[in-house]
Motif scaffolding. Structure first.
Motif, PDB file in Angstrom:
ATOM      1  N   GLU A  79      -8.821  12.541  40.158  1.00 11.89           N
ATOM      2  CA  GLU A  79      -8.441  12.688  41.391  1.00 11.89           C
ATOM      3  C   GLU A  79      -8.378  11.397  42.482  1.00 11.89           C
ATOM      4  O   GLU A  79      -7.318  11.515  43.179  1.00 11.89           O
ATOM      5  N   ARG A  80      -9.322  10.708  42.504  1.00 13.95           N
ATOM      6  CA  ARG A  80      -9.352   9.486  43.176  1.00 13.95           C
ATOM      7  C   ARG A  80      -9.837   8.522  42.282  1.00 13.95           C
ATOM      8  O   ARG A  80     -11.008   8.477  41.725  1.00 13.95           O
ATOM      9  N   ARG A  81      -9.261   7.377  41.836  1.00 13.41           N
ATOM     10  CA  ARG A  81      -9.392   6.530  40.883  1.00 13.41           C
ATOM     11  C   ARG A  81     -10.165   5.140  41.518  1.00 13.41           C
ATOM     12  O   ARG A  81      -9.242   4.563  41.964  1.00 13.41           O
ATOM     13  N   VAL A  82     -11.218   5.469  41.827  1.00 13.43           N
ATOM     14  CA  VAL A  82     -12.039   4.250  42.493  1.00 13.43           C
ATOM     15  C   VAL A  82     -13.254   3.970  42.009  1.00 13.43           C
ATOM     16  O   VAL A  82     -13.978   4.458  41.395  1.00 13.43           O
ATOM     17  N   LEU A  83     -13.420   2.471  42.221  1.00 15.70           N
ATOM     18  CA  LEU A  83     -14.672   1.979  41.796  1.00 15.70           C
ATOM     19  C   LEU A  83     -15.487   1.757  43.164  1.00 15.70           C
ATOM     20  O   LEU A  83     -14.840   1.002  44.166  1.00 15.70           O
ATOM     21  N   LEU A 100     -21.891   4.329  55.760  1.00 19.36           N
ATOM     22  CA  LEU A 100     -20.439   4.209  55.324  1.00 19.36           C
ATOM     23  C   LEU A 100     -20.376   3.992  53.759  1.00 19.36           C
ATOM     24  O   LEU A 100     -21.231   3.247  53.280  1.00 19.36           O
ATOM     25  N   TYR A 101     -19.253   4.351  53.498  1.00 18.93           N
ATOM     26  CA  TYR A 101     -19.018   4.298  51.894  1.00 18.93           C
ATOM     27  C   TYR A 101     -17.729   3.055  51.746  1.00 18.93           C
ATOM     28  O   TYR A 101     -16.870   2.996  52.877  1.00 18.93           O
ATOM     29  N   ALA A 102     -17.874   2.511  50.768  1.00 18.31           N
ATOM     30  CA  ALA A 102     -16.564   1.606  50.593  1.00 18.31           C
ATOM     31  C   ALA A 102     -16.121   1.986  49.000  1.00 18.31           C
ATOM     32  O   ALA A 102     -17.114   1.727  48.262  1.00 18.31           O
ATOM     33  N   LEU A 104     -12.880   0.567  46.113  1.00 15.77           N
ATOM     34  CA  LEU A 104     -11.563   0.089  45.530  1.00 15.77           C
ATOM     35  C   LEU A 104     -10.483   0.859  44.903  1.00 15.77           C
ATOM     36  O   LEU A 104     -11.164   1.364  43.744  1.00 15.77           O
ATOM     37  N   GLN A 105      -9.554   1.610  45.444  1.00 14.16           N
ATOM     38  CA  GLN A 105      -8.799   2.568  44.696  1.00 14.16           C
ATOM     39  C   GLN A 105      -7.497   2.044  44.111  1.00 14.16           C
ATOM     40  O   GLN A 105      -7.016   1.058  44.583  1.00 14.16           O
ATOM     41  N   LEU A 106      -7.217   2.351  42.823  1.00 16.98           N
ATOM     42  CA  LEU A 106      -6.017   1.761  42.018  1.00 16.98           C
ATOM     43  C   LEU A 106      -5.170   3.012  41.898  1.00 16.98           C
ATOM     44  O   LEU A 106      -5.315   4.104  41.428  1.00 16.98           O
ATOM     45  N   SER A 115      -3.052  16.134  46.711  1.00 16.81           N
ATOM     46  CA  SER A 115      -3.353  16.172  48.091  1.00 16.81           C
ATOM     47  C   SER A 115      -4.460  17.134  48.227  1.00 16.81           C
ATOM     48  O   SER A 115      -4.778  18.047  47.358  1.00 16.81           O
ATOM     49  N   HIS A 116      -5.268  16.883  48.881  1.00 11.74           N
ATOM     50  CA  HIS A 116      -6.561  17.425  49.362  1.00 11.74           C
ATOM     51  C   HIS A 116      -6.908  17.212  50.838  1.00 11.74           C
ATOM     52  O   HIS A 116      -6.140  16.178  51.372  1.00 11.74           O
ATOM     53  N   ARG A 117      -7.809  17.726  51.600  1.00  9.45           N
ATOM     54  CA  ARG A 117      -8.388  17.414  52.990  1.00  9.45           C
ATOM     55  C   ARG A 117      -9.855  17.515  52.733  1.00  9.45           C
ATOM     56  O   ARG A 117     -10.528  18.603  52.423  1.00  9.45           O
ATOM     57  N   HIS A 118     -10.637  16.737  53.752  1.00  7.74           N
ATOM     58  CA  HIS A 118     -11.935  17.030  53.821  1.00  7.74           C
ATOM     59  C   HIS A 118     -12.549  16.690  55.282  1.00  7.74           C
ATOM     60  O   HIS A 118     -11.605  15.935  55.999  1.00  7.74           O
ATOM     61  N   ALA A 119     -13.709  16.887  55.479  1.00  6.86           N
ATOM     62  CA  ALA A 119     -14.329  16.543  56.701  1.00  6.86           C
ATOM     63  C   ALA A 119     -14.370  15.175  57.092  1.00  6.86           C
ATOM     64  O   ALA A 119     -14.454  14.576  58.065  1.00  6.86           O
ATOM     65  N   LEU A 123     -10.400   5.355  56.042  1.00  8.30           N
ATOM     66  CA  LEU A 123      -9.404   4.272  56.277  1.00  8.30           C
ATOM     67  C   LEU A 123      -8.874   3.867  54.950  1.00  8.30           C
ATOM     68  O   LEU A 123      -9.749   3.685  53.802  1.00  8.30           O
ATOM     69  N   ARG A 124      -8.006   3.126  54.911  1.00  7.35           N
ATOM     70  CA  ARG A 124      -7.152   2.482  53.766  1.00  7.35           C
ATOM     71  C   ARG A 124      -6.870   1.080  54.128  1.00  7.35           C
ATOM     72  O   ARG A 124      -6.288   0.824  55.188  1.00  7.35           O
ATOM     73  N   PHE A 125      -7.409   0.000  53.507  1.00  5.70           N
ATOM     74  CA  PHE A 125      -7.299  -1.135  53.883  1.00  5.70           C
ATOM     75  C   PHE A 125      -6.438  -2.016  52.531  1.00  5.70           C
ATOM     76  O   PHE A 125      -7.253  -2.113  51.529  1.00  5.70           O
ATOM     77  N   TRP A 156      -4.333  16.723  55.485  1.00 10.32           N
ATOM     78  CA  TRP A 156      -3.715  16.823  54.058  1.00 10.32           C
ATOM     79  C   TRP A 156      -3.396  15.327  53.684  1.00 10.32           C
ATOM     80  O   TRP A 156      -2.874  14.717  54.454  1.00 10.32           O
ATOM     81  N   HIS A 157      -3.695  15.010  52.353  1.00  6.60           N
ATOM     82  CA  HIS A 157      -3.176  13.452  52.114  1.00  6.60           C
ATOM     83  C   HIS A 157      -3.247  13.463  50.781  1.00  6.60           C
ATOM     84  O   HIS A 157      -4.035  13.708  49.953  1.00  6.60           O
ATOM     85  N   ASP A 158      -2.036  12.703  50.384  1.00  2.00           N
ATOM     86  CA  ASP A 158      -1.865  12.350  48.790  1.00  2.00           C
ATOM     87  C   ASP A 158      -1.390  11.022  48.968  1.00  2.00           C
ATOM     88  O   ASP A 158      -1.029  10.412  49.875  1.00  2.00           O
ATOM     89  N   HIS A 159      -1.834  10.274  47.696  1.00  3.41           N
ATOM     90  CA  HIS A 159      -1.194   8.876  47.566  1.00  3.41           C
ATOM     91  C   HIS A 159      -0.461   9.001  46.470  1.00  3.41           C
ATOM     92  O   HIS A 159      -0.552   9.498  45.387  1.00  3.41           O
ATOM     93  N   GLY A 160       0.543   7.916  46.555  1.00  4.03           N
ATOM     94  CA  GLY A 160       1.390   7.518  45.398  1.00  4.03           C
ATOM     95  C   GLY A 160       2.162   6.305  45.396  1.00  4.03           C
ATOM     96  O   GLY A 160       2.154   5.547  46.284  1.00  4.03           O
ATOM     97  N   MET A 170      -8.851  -0.918  49.706  1.00  2.19           N
ATOM     98  CA  MET A 170     -10.407  -0.503  49.944  1.00  2.19           C
ATOM     99  C   MET A 170     -10.214   0.707  50.849  1.00  2.19           C
ATOM    100  O   MET A 170      -9.664   0.981  51.838  1.00  2.19           O
ATOM    101  N   ASP A 171     -11.001   1.859  50.326  1.00  2.80           N
ATOM    102  CA  ASP A 171     -11.333   2.973  51.048  1.00  2.80           C
ATOM    103  C   ASP A 171     -12.397   2.704  51.704  1.00  2.80           C
ATOM    104  O   ASP A 171     -13.424   2.397  51.245  1.00  2.80           O
ATOM    105  N   GLY A 172     -12.773   3.102  53.033  1.00  8.25           N
ATOM    106  CA  GLY A 172     -13.732   3.013  54.040  1.00  8.25           C
ATOM    107  C   GLY A 172     -13.775   4.522  54.365  1.00  8.25           C
ATOM    108  O   GLY A 172     -12.839   5.119  54.941  1.00  8.25           O
ATOM    109  N   LEU A 173     -15.002   5.240  53.918  1.00  4.09           N
ATOM    110  CA  LEU A 173     -15.196   6.477  54.541  1.00  4.09           C
ATOM    111  C   LEU A 173     -16.651   6.715  55.135  1.00  4.09           C
ATOM    112  O   LEU A 173     -17.359   6.124  54.948  1.00  4.09           O
ATOM    113  N   ASP A 174     -16.649   7.732  56.062  1.00  6.29           N
ATOM    114  CA  ASP A 174     -17.868   7.879  56.379  1.00  6.29           C
ATOM    115  C   ASP A 174     -18.815   8.993  55.872  1.00  6.29           C
ATOM    116  O   ASP A 174     -19.575   9.807  56.448  1.00  6.29           O
TER     117      ASP A 174
HETATM  118  O1  GTQ Z   1      -8.509   9.030  49.094  1.00 10.37           O
HETATM  119  O2  GTQ Z   1      -9.364  10.964  49.642  1.00 10.37           O
HETATM  120  O3  GTQ Z   1     -12.674   6.486  47.825  1.00 10.37           O
HETATM  121  O4  GTQ Z   1     -11.756  11.599  49.007  1.00 10.37           O
HETATM  122  C1  GTQ Z   1     -13.240   8.837  48.052  1.00 10.37           C
HETATM  123  C2  GTQ Z   1     -13.334  10.007  48.568  1.00 10.37           C
HETATM  124  C3  GTQ Z   1     -11.189   8.018  48.506  1.00 10.37           C
HETATM  125  C4  GTQ Z   1      -9.673   9.823  49.048  1.00 10.37           C
HETATM  126  C5  GTQ Z   1     -12.459   7.965  48.063  1.00 10.37           C
HETATM  127  C6  GTQ Z   1     -11.904  10.360  48.757  1.00 10.37           C
HETATM  128  C7  GTQ Z   1     -10.844   9.434  48.790  1.00 10.37           C
END
Ligand code: GTQ
Length: 359
Positions: A79-83, A100-102, A104-106, A115-119, A123-125, A156-160, A170-174
């Motif tokens: 779903e999200r391939r992240v370390l 906060l969360y951080a 690294l997404q590949l 695509s999904h959405r959440h509360a 941020l993507r850097f 709604w967001h998807d990545h490709g 880098m993903d930064g989330l709350d």
């Molecule tokens: O891209 O939606 O690193 O939902 C962690 C949770 C990324 C994302 C993360 C997530 C996402």
């Protein structure tokens, strides 16, 4: 001083009194009660003392692991391939600071993260690569190194990745903040990708040029600009530097803003970019917002809590709340992106800083 609510901290307590108290704590525990005076000094403290520790991740060390993940699991399956960049002071808690969360997404060429959405706001850097996209509520934005991209809460967001090279950001989330408030919701889109409803670049043209559509009212708290391209930010810093007005702590530092409100670009996460000119030897500083830094250009080091952390392009480091630190770029210009929960602290009237002297 003899108030029954004042603990005998530091004073000798008669064993018989101690015993009576312990027995009492046991009894009231059965009624879901606990004595404040045993814990008060740990709850209301004189200044921030965080479990969060200073830490640094060298991209060169982490990258092979990220690429290994690419061979072990697909973006679709993960779903999200992240370390996750886990703070060593809070192992297993999926956070880089207390709030906060951080990660690294590949995204490999040809892949889609569905695509999904959440509360949670994200941020993507962009750290490495060029040409992959994030789509937010039906608008795609192509991403380049150094771009700051927002996926606001409940969009709604998807990545490709339609390019021919891997992309890492880098993903930064709350996430920890939303966890503390117990207000997480998630919905998956019935299809892999949300349909495209607006052309790429629409938001930047509409909201990101010092103009707004007539009588514009934003439907959400987050900035309607969801990609702040590095090219523009870098150009602004380069022009601004000509006036030679350097802050002794921050060099030349700007904050990303929501053009509708002038507030930070995201409601929960404040984001910044700073240029340290060659030879910069910063003064010491502390603030209540623990901050995550990502190096966009150059190399240098930071003193954090009296320890030296050497960094270069693509490395990530974290400074905990209220820990004294300073930045140094002896060998050449350096550019640092950063984010923190300052947006929340300021709204609550809690944020503090202290501009100190040299460490
Ligand atoms: O891209 O939606 O690193 O939902 C962690 C949770 C990324 C994302 C993360 C997530 C996402």
């Amino acid at each position: 001083m003899n108030s029954p609510l004042v603990a005998d901290s530091g004073r000798v307590v008669e064993p018989s009194v101690q015993q009576a108290r312990q027995a009492y704590y046991q009894r009231i525990g059965g009624s879901k009660l606990a004595p404040l005076w045993e814990v008060l000094s740990a709850l209301v403290i004189k200044e921030p003392k965080s479990a969060c520790q200073p830490a640094l991740w060298h991209y060169d060390d982490v990258r092979p692991y990220i690429m290994e993940a690419g061979a072990l699991i697909t973006a679709r399956e993960a779903e999200r391939r992240v370390l996750i960049l886990e703070n060593p002071g809070m192992p297993g808690q999926s956070r880089i600071t207390t709030s906060l969360y951080a990660g690294l997404q590949l995204i490999l060429p040809g892949e889609v993260a569905p695509s999904h959405r959440h509360a949670q706001s994200a941020l993507r850097f962009v750290v490495e690569g060029s040409g992959a996209y994030t789509a937010v509520d039906g608008e795609k934005t192509i991403m380049e190194e150094g771009d700051f991209v927002i996926t606001p809460s409940w969009t709604w967001h998807d990545h490709g990745n339609d390019s021919d090279k891997p992309m890492v950001w880098m993903d930064g989330l709350d996430i920890p903040l939303i966890q503390a408030l117990d207000c997480s919701f998630l919905e998956r889109y019935p299809e892999e990708m949300h349909p495209q409803t607006r052309p790429a670049g629409d938001a930047l043209a509409r909201y990101g040029n010092g103009l707004l559509p007539l009588d514009y009212e934003s439907p959400r708290l987050s900035s309607p600009v969801f990609n702040y391209p590095y090219r523009r930010t870098r150009e602004a810093l380069e022009t601004m530097r000509r006036s030679q007005e350097w802050d002794p702590i921050h060099g030349l530092k700007v904050q990303y803003v929501n053009p509708v409100t002038g507030d930070y670009a995201m409601p929960t996460i404040a984001t910044f970019m700073q240029l340290l000119p060659k030879g910069f030897d910063g003064d010491s500083y502390q603030s209540t917002d623990a901050t995550v830094f990502s190096i966009v250009e150059g190399e240098g080091y930071s003193m954090i809590g009296g320890q030296r952390y050497d960094w270069r392009k693509r490395d990530v480091f974290v400074v905990p709340s209220w820990v004294k630190h300073s930045h140094h770029a002896p060998n050449g210009d350096a550019v640092l992106f950063s984010y923190s929960d300052r947006a929340v602290q300021k709204k609550l009237g809690l944020w503090r800083e202290s501009r100190g002297n040299r460490q």
